[in-house]
Design a protein around this motif. Structure first.
Motif, PDB file in Angstrom:
ATOM      1  N   GLU A  62       0.817  -1.215   0.000  1.00 46.64           N
ATOM      2  CA  GLU A  62       0.000   0.000   0.000  1.00 46.64           C
ATOM      3  C   GLU A  62       0.847   1.259   0.000  1.00 46.64           C
ATOM      4  O   GLU A  62       0.451   2.278  -0.529  1.00 46.64           O
ATOM      5  CB  GLU A  62      -0.972  -0.014   1.179  1.00 46.64           C
ATOM      6  CG  GLU A  62      -2.039  -1.067   0.988  1.00 46.64           C
ATOM      7  CD  GLU A  62      -3.243  -0.847   1.857  1.00 46.64           C
ATOM      8  OE1 GLU A  62      -3.450   0.273   2.352  1.00 46.64           O
ATOM      9  OE2 GLU A  62      -3.995  -1.811   2.032  1.00 46.64           O
ATOM     10  N   GLY A  63       2.028   1.204   0.593  1.00 50.91           N
ATOM     11  CA  GLY A  63       2.888   2.381   0.654  1.00 50.91           C
ATOM     12  C   GLY A  63       3.868   2.491  -0.505  1.00 50.91           C
ATOM     13  O   GLY A  63       4.776   3.317  -0.474  1.00 50.91           O
ATOM     14  N   ASP A  64       3.704   1.688  -1.546  1.00 53.86           N
ATOM     15  CA  ASP A  64       4.625   1.676  -2.684  1.00 53.86           C
ATOM     16  C   ASP A  64       4.593   3.019  -3.417  1.00 53.86           C
ATOM     17  O   ASP A  64       3.605   3.370  -4.065  1.00 53.86           O
ATOM     18  CB  ASP A  64       4.237   0.540  -3.634  1.00 53.86           C
ATOM     19  CG  ASP A  64       5.236   0.316  -4.748  1.00 53.86           C
ATOM     20  OD1 ASP A  64       6.069   1.213  -5.004  1.00 53.86           O
ATOM     21  OD2 ASP A  64       5.174  -0.749  -5.378  1.00 53.86           O
ATOM     22  N   ALA A  65       5.668   3.789  -3.312  1.00 54.61           N
ATOM     23  CA  ALA A  65       5.747   5.115  -3.939  1.00 54.61           C
ATOM     24  C   ALA A  65       5.673   5.033  -5.462  1.00 54.61           C
ATOM     25  O   ALA A  65       5.267   5.993  -6.114  1.00 54.61           O
ATOM     26  CB  ALA A  65       7.032   5.812  -3.508  1.00 54.61           C
ATOM     27  N   ALA A  66       6.037   3.893  -6.042  1.00 57.65           N
ATOM     28  CA  ALA A  66       5.982   3.735  -7.501  1.00 57.65           C
ATOM     29  C   ALA A  66       4.543   3.787  -8.018  1.00 57.65           C
ATOM     30  O   ALA A  66       4.319   4.056  -9.189  1.00 57.65           O
ATOM     31  CB  ALA A  66       6.645   2.422  -7.910  1.00 57.65           C
ATOM     32  N   LEU A  67       3.565   3.564  -7.142  1.00 60.78           N
ATOM     33  CA  LEU A  67       2.157   3.587  -7.559  1.00 60.78           C
ATOM     34  C   LEU A  67       1.545   4.979  -7.478  1.00 60.78           C
ATOM     35  O   LEU A  67       0.419   5.182  -7.926  1.00 60.78           O
ATOM     36  CB  LEU A  67       1.343   2.618  -6.696  1.00 60.78           C
ATOM     37  CG  LEU A  67       1.711   1.147  -6.838  1.00 60.78           C
ATOM     38  CD1 LEU A  67       0.968   0.311  -5.807  1.00 60.78           C
ATOM     39  CD2 LEU A  67       1.426   0.655  -8.239  1.00 60.78           C
ATOM     40  N   LYS A  68       2.290   5.937  -6.952  1.00 59.84           N
ATOM     41  CA  LYS A  68       1.768   7.301  -6.836  1.00 59.84           C
ATOM     42  C   LYS A  68       1.421   7.831  -8.232  1.00 59.84           C
ATOM     43  O   LYS A  68       2.151   7.647  -9.179  1.00 59.84           O
ATOM     44  CB  LYS A  68       2.796   8.215  -6.179  1.00 59.84           C
ATOM     45  CG  LYS A  68       2.250   9.584  -5.865  1.00 59.84           C
ATOM     46  CD  LYS A  68       3.209  10.406  -5.054  1.00 59.84           C
ATOM     47  CE  LYS A  68       2.541  11.727  -4.743  1.00 59.84           C
ATOM     48  NZ  LYS A  68       3.112  12.377  -3.612  1.00 59.84           N
ATOM     49  N   GLY A  69       0.261   8.445  -8.335  1.00 58.30           N
ATOM     50  CA  GLY A  69      -0.182   8.971  -9.621  1.00 58.30           C
ATOM     51  C   GLY A  69      -0.957   7.973 -10.456  1.00 58.30           C
ATOM     52  O   GLY A  69      -1.438   8.294 -11.537  1.00 58.30           O
ATOM     53  N   SER A  70      -1.096   6.729  -9.935  1.00 59.68           N
ATOM     54  CA  SER A  70      -1.844   5.726 -10.687  1.00 59.68           C
ATOM     55  C   SER A  70      -3.042   5.185  -9.914  1.00 59.68           C
ATOM     56  O   SER A  70      -3.743   4.313 -10.399  1.00 59.68           O
ATOM     57  CB  SER A  70      -0.923   4.559 -11.058  1.00 59.68           C
ATOM     58  OG  SER A  70      -0.525   3.856  -9.896  1.00 59.68           O
ATOM     59  N   ARG A  71      -3.271   5.733  -8.713  1.00 60.27           N
ATOM     60  CA  ARG A  71      -4.372   5.225  -7.889  1.00 60.27           C
ATOM     61  C   ARG A  71      -4.900   6.302  -6.951  1.00 60.27           C
ATOM     62  O   ARG A  71      -4.214   7.282  -6.650  1.00 60.27           O
ATOM     63  CB  ARG A  71      -3.915   4.030  -7.057  1.00 60.27           C
ATOM     64  CG  ARG A  71      -2.870   4.450  -6.031  1.00 60.27           C
ATOM     65  CD  ARG A  71      -2.374   3.299  -5.228  1.00 60.27           C
ATOM     66  NE  ARG A  71      -1.318   3.769  -4.324  1.00 60.27           N
ATOM     67  CZ  ARG A  71      -0.774   3.042  -3.404  1.00 60.27           C
ATOM     68  NH1 ARG A  71      -1.165   1.791  -3.238  1.00 60.27           N
ATOM     69  NH2 ARG A  71       0.171   3.524  -2.634  1.00 60.27           N
ATOM     70  N   VAL A  72      -6.129   6.093  -6.498  1.00 58.19           N
ATOM     71  CA  VAL A  72      -6.747   6.937  -5.490  1.00 58.19           C
ATOM     72  C   VAL A  72      -7.156   6.000  -4.354  1.00 58.19           C
ATOM     73  O   VAL A  72      -7.609   4.878  -4.599  1.00 58.19           O
ATOM     74  CB  VAL A  72      -7.941   7.740  -6.062  1.00 58.19           C
ATOM     75  CG1 VAL A  72      -9.053   6.842  -6.540  1.00 58.19           C
ATOM     76  CG2 VAL A  72      -8.480   8.730  -5.054  1.00 58.19           C
ATOM     77  N   GLY A  73      -6.959   6.422  -3.126  1.00 60.01           N
ATOM     78  CA  GLY A  73      -7.321   5.597  -1.977  1.00 60.01           C
ATOM     79  C   GLY A  73      -8.822   5.486  -1.819  1.00 60.01           C
ATOM     80  O   GLY A  73      -9.578   6.356  -2.254  1.00 60.01           O
ATOM     81  N   ILE A  74      -9.258   4.402  -1.206  1.00 55.79           N
ATOM     82  CA  ILE A  74     -10.676   4.141  -0.985  1.00 55.79           C
ATOM     83  C   ILE A  74     -10.958   4.106   0.522  1.00 55.79           C
ATOM     84  O   ILE A  74     -10.302   3.373   1.266  1.00 55.79           O
ATOM     85  CB  ILE A  74     -11.086   2.777  -1.593  1.00 55.79           C
ATOM     86  CG1 ILE A  74     -10.922   2.778  -3.101  1.00 55.79           C
ATOM     87  CG2 ILE A  74     -12.501   2.398  -1.179  1.00 55.79           C
ATOM     88  CD1 ILE A  74     -11.860   3.674  -3.843  1.00 55.79           C
ATOM     89  N   TYR A  75     -11.922   4.926   0.938  1.00 53.17           N
ATOM     90  CA  TYR A  75     -12.476   4.860   2.291  1.00 53.17           C
ATOM     91  C   TYR A  75     -13.963   4.626   2.145  1.00 53.17           C
ATOM     92  O   TYR A  75     -14.591   5.117   1.207  1.00 53.17           O
ATOM     93  CB  TYR A  75     -12.233   6.157   3.070  1.00 53.17           C
ATOM     94  CG  TYR A  75     -10.866   6.226   3.683  1.00 53.17           C
ATOM     95  CD1 TYR A  75     -10.618   5.666   4.927  1.00 53.17           C
ATOM     96  CD2 TYR A  75      -9.820   6.838   3.011  1.00 53.17           C
ATOM     97  CE1 TYR A  75      -9.349   5.715   5.490  1.00 53.17           C
ATOM     98  CE2 TYR A  75      -8.555   6.895   3.561  1.00 53.17           C
ATOM     99  CZ  TYR A  75      -8.322   6.330   4.808  1.00 53.17           C
ATOM    100  OH  TYR A  75      -7.068   6.370   5.356  1.00 53.17           O
TER     101      TYR A  75
END
Length: 165
Positions: A90-103
């Motif tokens: 979940e904390g993988d910085a490589a995924l930044k800009g490719s996902r939005v968190g879900i609550y």
């Protein structure tokens, strides 16, 4: 006798008692954020503004606080632009800009697919950095990641589109 004038005089002449430190005028509130969701009667597919997930990720503050509908691939606690690999941190910085968190509600989060599936998420975007400033502890997506999240009102599974030649 307790109410006698002698007792009152003695109390008046006695040295002042040390008082306990006074409490601050406004007590600080302590918040622990574990779940955030949006009421479907206020935000739903009928009233939501359609936003492409890349646009939401590029300009999250533009959409903050508004009811939006976003298509993507839902897996665990995130909605992705493209299907992610089967396992990811979940904390993988490589995924930044490719996902939005879900609550969402506990019921919604417990129904999250373990492998990615196409969904339309309807909710209100916010920023992890903003909720972290207001809390001493944040659970869920924003505990591990920065950037935007969606407080979900509805999740709709999308059927795979038919391939036409």
């Amino acid at each position: 006798m307790i109410g006698s004038p002698a007792w009152l005089l003695a109390a008046a002449l006695a040295p002042p008692q040390q008082s306990a430190p006074s409490a601050p005028a406004a007590e600080e509130q302590t918040y622990i954020i574990s779940t955030i969701w949006t009421r479907p009667e206020h935000c739903n597919l009928a009233v939501a503004t359609r936003v492409a997930l890349p646009d939401l990720l590029r300009e999250p503050k533009k959409w903050g606080g508004k009811c939006v509908a976003v298509d993507g691939y839902w897996q665990q606690r995130a909605l992705f632009i493209f299907p992610p690999r089967e396992r990811y941190a979940e904390g993988d910085a490589a995924l930044k800009g490719s996902r939005v968190g879900i609550y969402g509600t506990e019921e919604l989060l417990s129904s999250a697919p373990r492998s990615s599936q196409r969904y339309t998420a309807v909710g209100v975007p916010g920023m992890c950095e903003t909720i972290r400033q207001a809390a001493v502890m944040v659970f869920g997506y924003c505990h591990y990641a920065d950037g935007p999240y969606l407080a979900i009102a509805q999740m709709r599974r999308r059927q795979r589109s038919a391939f036409h030649r």
